[in-house]
Design a protein around this motif. Structure first.
Motif, mmCIF file in Angstrom:
data_model
loop_
_atom_site.group_PDB
_atom_site.id
_atom_site.type_symbol
_atom_site.label_atom_id
_atom_site.label_comp_id
_atom_site.label_asym_id
_atom_site.label_seq_id
_atom_site.Cartn_x
_atom_site.Cartn_y
_atom_site.Cartn_z
ATOM 1 N N ILE A 222 0.831 -1.197 0.000
ATOM 2 C CA ILE A 222 0.000 0.000 0.000
ATOM 3 C C ILE A 222 0.872 1.256 0.000
ATOM 4 C CG2 ILE A 222 -1.647 1.344 1.367
ATOM 5 C CD1 ILE A 222 -2.841 -0.999 -0.144
ATOM 6 N N ILE A 223 1.926 1.243 0.805
ATOM 7 C CA ILE A 223 2.854 2.372 0.812
ATOM 8 C C ILE A 223 3.524 2.492 -0.550
ATOM 9 C CG2 ILE A 223 4.926 3.315 1.897
ATOM 10 C CD1 ILE A 223 4.098 1.898 4.467
ATOM 11 N N ASP A 224 3.907 1.364 -1.144
ATOM 12 C CA ASP A 224 4.512 1.387 -2.478
ATOM 13 C C ASP A 224 3.555 1.996 -3.502
ATOM 14 O OD1 ASP A 224 6.740 0.185 -1.389
ATOM 15 O OD2 ASP A 224 6.187 -1.840 -2.029
ATOM 16 N N GLU A 225 2.262 1.645 -3.390
ATOM 17 C CA GLU A 225 1.258 2.202 -4.312
ATOM 18 C C GLU A 225 1.148 3.713 -4.129
ATOM 19 O OE1 GLU A 225 -1.577 0.823 -6.284
ATOM 20 O OE2 GLU A 225 -0.366 -0.965 -6.591
ATOM 21 N N ALA A 226 1.154 4.160 -2.868
ATOM 22 C CA ALA A 226 1.053 5.595 -2.613
ATOM 23 C C ALA A 226 2.245 6.334 -3.195
ATOM 24 C CB ALA A 226 0.942 5.839 -1.105
ATOM 25 N N ILE A 227 3.432 5.778 -3.001
ATOM 26 C CA ILE A 227 4.640 6.400 -3.564
ATOM 27 C C ILE A 227 4.576 6.434 -5.086
ATOM 28 C CG2 ILE A 227 7.133 6.116 -3.842
ATOM 29 C CD1 ILE A 227 7.170 4.973 -0.974
ATOM 30 N N ALA A 228 4.113 5.331 -5.689
ATOM 31 C CA ALA A 228 3.999 5.283 -7.147
ATOM 32 C C ALA A 228 3.026 6.340 -7.654
ATOM 33 C CB ALA A 228 3.560 3.888 -7.581
ATOM 34 N N GLN A 229 1.905 6.517 -6.928
ATOM 35 C CA GLN A 229 0.924 7.529 -7.339
ATOM 36 C C GLN A 229 1.550 8.923 -7.270
ATOM 37 O OE1 GLN A 229 -2.987 7.148 -5.616
ATOM 38 N NE2 GLN A 229 -3.459 9.302 -5.871
ATOM 39 N N LEU A 230 2.323 9.185 -6.228
ATOM 40 C CA LEU A 230 2.955 10.492 -6.086
ATOM 41 C C LEU A 230 4.042 10.714 -7.139
ATOM 42 C CD1 LEU A 230 3.156 10.584 -2.198
ATOM 43 C CD2 LEU A 230 1.736 12.040 -3.646
ATOM 44 N N ILE A 231 4.772 9.651 -7.462
ATOM 45 C CA ILE A 231 5.790 9.758 -8.520
ATOM 46 C C ILE A 231 5.117 10.079 -9.850
ATOM 47 C CG2 ILE A 231 7.437 8.426 -9.893
ATOM 48 C CD1 ILE A 231 8.240 6.995 -7.300
ATOM 49 N N ASP A 232 4.020 9.373 -10.152
ATOM 50 C CA ASP A 232 3.281 9.620 -11.399
ATOM 51 C C ASP A 232 2.810 11.068 -11.476
ATOM 52 O OD1 ASP A 232 3.655 7.025 -12.161
ATOM 53 O OD2 ASP A 232 1.628 6.343 -11.658
ATOM 54 N N ALA A 233 2.444 11.628 -10.336
ATOM 55 C CA ALA A 233 1.940 12.996 -10.314
ATOM 56 C C ALA A 233 3.060 14.027 -10.148
ATOM 57 C CB ALA A 233 0.935 13.157 -9.169
ATOM 58 N N GLY A 234 4.304 13.545 -10.066
ATOM 59 C CA GLY A 234 5.432 14.445 -9.870
ATOM 60 C C GLY A 234 5.463 15.069 -8.497
ATOM 61 N N ARG A 235 4.906 14.375 -7.491
ATOM 62 C CA ARG A 235 4.807 14.934 -6.142
ATOM 63 C C ARG A 235 5.528 14.088 -5.092
ATOM 64 N NH1 ARG A 235 -0.127 17.808 -6.292
ATOM 65 N NH2 ARG A 235 -0.437 18.544 -8.411
#
Length: 258
Positions: A222-235
């Protein structure tokens, strides 16, 4: 629809394993010794046992086709009780839903519920299939029906909250999520979803606190997914600190383009 932390993995889906575990816990030692299923103290043919085991298990995409065949084979066998037929329809429906065959899944859930009208897990899962097929109001009716049977059903409240968020009914969604947490304070899905709702309401502090609590309880992916979402958004924050990650996710989720 905007991308949100309410992703496709978030909804609760019953797998029926609770009834299997409860039956095993209540059965005698002699019964447990390879002779029972759902608490039945009856000797079984090995080939039947194999089919039963292939059907009655948690669904996933990897085993869905095998489950379909095994459950259909079990349903074709004579002499089943109404409860057994209901269970096999339920498991087959779970496999159909996993394969995104929502029409056949709903038909199998209907059959299970007709045989066992108070089958709350089947009613909740049918609601999930309806939601994923575009019938949000049908899903809401199913979740309400399941909660009438079992007001303590956390999954029904979580799934209803997802639909309510999609319908922009954030107060009602938050009420369901808080009720779910009152029943199960350790539900990471409920905490994660509370974080999303607070972010949609622009309450960053409350959102970050809920996301951080979810991260404390959730599996690592779940943490990995959150990080991936933030990377995708440039955040993506330049830290692995859970509080900083939660704050970044809350700020991202509050924005329509994140």
């Amino acid at each position: 629809m905007r991308r949100t932390p309410f992703d496709s993995r978030a909804p609760w889906k019953g797998d029926g394993m609770g009834r299997v575990r409860r039956a095993a816990a209540l059965a005698s030692i002699a019964t447990i010794a390879g002779l029972c299923w759902f608490g039945e103290a009856v000797a079984r043919d090995p080939s039947v046992e194999d089919e039963r085991a292939a059907c009655a298990r948690p669904s996933s995409l990897d085993v869905a086709h095998e489950m379909l065949g095994a459950c259909s084979a079990m349903l074709a066998r004579p002499g089943l009780t109404a409860e057994e037929r209901a269970d096999y329809f339920f498991y087959r429906a779970n496999a159909q839903e996993e394969l995104q065959r929502y029409g056949p899944a709903i038909a199998d859930y209907d059959a299970a519920i007709q045989l066992k009208p108070r089958f709350d897990e089947a009613i909740v899962n049918r609601g999930l299939a309806k939601r994923r097929s575009g019938d949000s109001y049908g899903a809401l009716r199913d979740y309400a029906a399941a909660l009438k049977i079992n007001p303590q059903h956390v999954g029904a409240r979580l799934n209803r909250a997802f639909v309510l968020v999609e319908e922009h009914m954030l107060d009602a969604a938050l009420a369901d999520l808080n009720a779910a947490l009152a029943i199960d304070p350790g539900s990471w899905k409920a905490h994660y979803s509370v974080g999303a709702v607070h972010a949609f309401r622009q309450d960053i502090a409350a959102s970050a606190a809920a996301f951080q609590r979810a991260f404390e309880l959730a599996p690592d992916w779940i943490i990995d997914e959150a990080i991936a979402q933030l990377i995708d958004a440039g955040r993506a924050p330049e830290t692995d600190d859970a509080a900083a990650l939660a704050d970044a996710l809350a700020r991202c989720a509050a924005e329509a383009d994140c």
